[in-house]
Motif scaffolding. Structure first.
Motif, PDB file in Angstrom:
ATOM      1  N   SER A   2     -15.079 -59.131 -13.193  1.00  0.00           N
ATOM      2  CA  SER A   2     -14.403 -58.198 -12.287  1.00  0.00           C
ATOM      3  C   SER A   2     -13.958 -56.939 -13.019  1.00  0.00           C
ATOM      4  N   TRP A   3     -13.515 -57.092 -14.260  1.00  0.00           N
ATOM      5  CA  TRP A   3     -13.096 -55.941 -15.078  1.00  0.00           C
ATOM      6  C   TRP A   3     -14.265 -54.972 -15.265  1.00  0.00           C
ATOM      7  N   VAL A   4     -15.413 -55.513 -15.638  1.00  0.00           N
ATOM      8  CA  VAL A   4     -16.594 -54.670 -15.858  1.00  0.00           C
ATOM      9  C   VAL A   4     -16.980 -53.937 -14.581  1.00  0.00           C
ATOM     10  N   LEU A  24     -14.566 -51.123 -13.751  1.00  0.00           N
ATOM     11  CA  LEU A  24     -14.805 -49.914 -14.547  1.00  0.00           C
ATOM     12  C   LEU A  24     -16.043 -49.177 -14.058  1.00  0.00           C
ATOM     13  N   ASP A  25     -17.074 -49.916 -13.634  1.00  0.00           N
ATOM     14  CA  ASP A  25     -18.249 -49.278 -13.031  1.00  0.00           C
ATOM     15  C   ASP A  25     -17.826 -48.467 -11.803  1.00  0.00           C
ATOM     16  N   ALA A  26     -16.998 -49.083 -10.962  1.00  0.00           N
ATOM     17  CA  ALA A  26     -16.556 -48.424  -9.734  1.00  0.00           C
ATOM     18  C   ALA A  26     -15.688 -47.204 -10.044  1.00  0.00           C
ATOM     19  N   LEU A  27     -14.792 -47.332 -11.029  1.00  0.00           N
ATOM     20  CA  LEU A  27     -13.961 -46.185 -11.402  1.00  0.00           C
ATOM     21  C   LEU A  27     -14.814 -45.026 -11.909  1.00  0.00           C
ATOM     22  N   HIS A  28     -15.824 -45.349 -12.693  1.00  0.00           N
ATOM     23  CA  HIS A  28     -16.714 -44.299 -13.196  1.00  0.00           C
ATOM     24  C   HIS A  28     -17.382 -43.558 -12.036  1.00  0.00           C
ATOM     25  N   VAL A  29     -17.907 -44.302 -11.070  1.00  0.00           N
ATOM     26  CA  VAL A  29     -18.568 -43.676  -9.917  1.00  0.00           C
ATOM     27  C   VAL A  29     -17.574 -42.802  -9.157  1.00  0.00           C
ATOM     28  N   LEU A  30     -16.363 -43.322  -8.957  1.00  0.00           N
ATOM     29  CA  LEU A  30     -15.345 -42.555  -8.244  1.00  0.00           C
ATOM     30  C   LEU A  30     -14.994 -41.271  -8.997  1.00  0.00           C
ATOM     31  N   LEU A  31     -14.767 -41.392 -10.297  1.00  0.00           N
ATOM     32  CA  LEU A  31     -14.402 -40.212 -11.087  1.00  0.00           C
ATOM     33  C   LEU A  31     -15.521 -39.187 -11.121  1.00  0.00           C
ATOM     34  N   ASP A  32     -16.753 -39.679 -11.159  1.00  0.00           N
ATOM     35  CA  ASP A  32     -17.917 -38.793 -11.203  1.00  0.00           C
ATOM     36  C   ASP A  32     -18.158 -38.104  -9.858  1.00  0.00           C
ATOM     37  N   HIS A  33     -17.636 -38.705  -8.795  1.00  0.00           N
ATOM     38  CA  HIS A  33     -17.802 -38.151  -7.442  1.00  0.00           C
ATOM     39  C   HIS A  33     -16.437 -38.012  -6.772  1.00  0.00           C
ATOM     40  N   TRP A  34     -15.520 -37.412  -7.501  1.00  0.00           N
ATOM     41  CA  TRP A  34     -14.144 -37.297  -7.011  1.00  0.00           C
ATOM     42  C   TRP A  34     -14.128 -36.506  -5.706  1.00  0.00           C
ATOM     43  N   PRO A  35     -13.460 -37.028  -4.684  1.00  0.00           N
ATOM     44  CA  PRO A  35     -13.468 -36.320  -3.397  1.00  0.00           C
ATOM     45  C   PRO A  35     -12.703 -35.007  -3.477  1.00  0.00           C
TER      46      PRO A  35
END
Length: 197
Positions: free
Chosen positions: A173-175, A178-189
Motif C-alpha cells: 500500500s505504501w508503494v 507513493l505512485d498515486a502521490l507522484h501522479v497527483l503532483l505531476d498533474h496538480w489541479p
C-alpha cells in the motif's frame, strides 16, 4: 554541584533513547535521571524543566530526521526524490518511534534553542525543494506540503498503531500510495477562480 560528564546534550540523548523505548509522553525527569544514574536534581543544572527537555528531544529528532531525508534525496528529482524522501521519513518513524512522536507535538520550544537547530528549517527547505521538481508554485506548494505531511504522518501513525489489519501488506500500500502521490503532483489541479485564500 554539576556532575562531571553530564551535559545538556547527554541528558537530551538519554531522554530521546528513553522516548523510543517507552514513548515520548512517558519521558519524565525521574526516568531520565535513573537512566543516567543521577538524582533528579542533577538534571536541572542542564535542562530547566521537563518541557525544556522534551523540546530538546523534539529538536534533536528533527535534526536527525532531516539529515536522513537530505542524504536520501541528494541528487534525486521527481518521483525518485519523492520516494526517497517518503521512505526516509517512514524508516525514521519506525526506527525511532518516540523521537518521531516528539517531532509531531506542539510542545513549546525555547526560541533560542530553536534558532540554533537547523532541522526544522532545513526540513521545510528540503520539502519545498523536492516539490519544485514538480513545477509547483505558491499557493500550490504549501497545499502540496500539507498533503505530503498528512499522508506520510497518517500512514506511519496508523502503521505504528497496528491499524492495517487487511491481508495486503502495508508495504504494498505504501508503494502504491507513493505512485498515486507522484501522479497527483505531476498533474496538480489548477486553482479555481474564487477559491478561498
Amino acid at each position: 554541584m554539576v556532575r562531571a560528564g553530564l551535559t545538556a546534550e547527554r541528558v537530551t540523548v538519554a531522554g530521546a533513547e528513553l522516548a523510543d523505548e517507552v514513548g515520548f509522553e512517558q519521558v519524565t525527569m525521574a526516568r531520565v535521571a535513573r537512566r543516567l544514574g543521577v538524582k533528579d536534581a542533577s538534571l536541572y543544572a542542564h535542562v530547566r524543566s521537563l518541557e525544556d527537555l522534551r523540546g530538546r528531544i523534539a529538536l534533536l529528532a528533527a535534526d536527525e530526521k532531516t539529515l536522513r531525508i537530505a542524504e536520501a534525496t541528494a541528487g534525486r528529482a521527481g518521483k525518485d526524490a519523492l520516494v526517497a524522501f517518503a521512505d526516509a521519513w517512514r524508516e525514521y518513524a519506525r526506527e525511532h518511534p518516540g523521537r518521531y512522536a516528539a517531532t509531531q507535538t506542539s510542545i513549546r520550544i525555547d526560541p533560542e534553542l530553536a534558532a540554533q537547530a537547523p532541522g526544522p528549517r532545513r526540513a521545510v527547505e528540503l520539502t519545498y525543494g523536492m516539490l519544485r521538481g514538480y513545477r509547483l508554485a505558491e499557493p500550490d506548494l504549501t497545499d502540496a506540503v500539507r498533503l505530503l505531511r498528512s499522508t506520510f504522518h497518517g500512514f506511519v501513525a496508523l502503521e505504528a498503531a497496528g491499524g492495517f489489519a487487511h491481508e495486503r501488506s502495508p508495504q504494498q500500500s505504501w508503494v502504491r500510495s507513493l505512485d498515486a502521490l507522484h501522479v497527483l503532483l505531476d498533474h496538480w489541479p489548477p486553482s479555481r477562480e474564487g477559491d478561498p485564500s
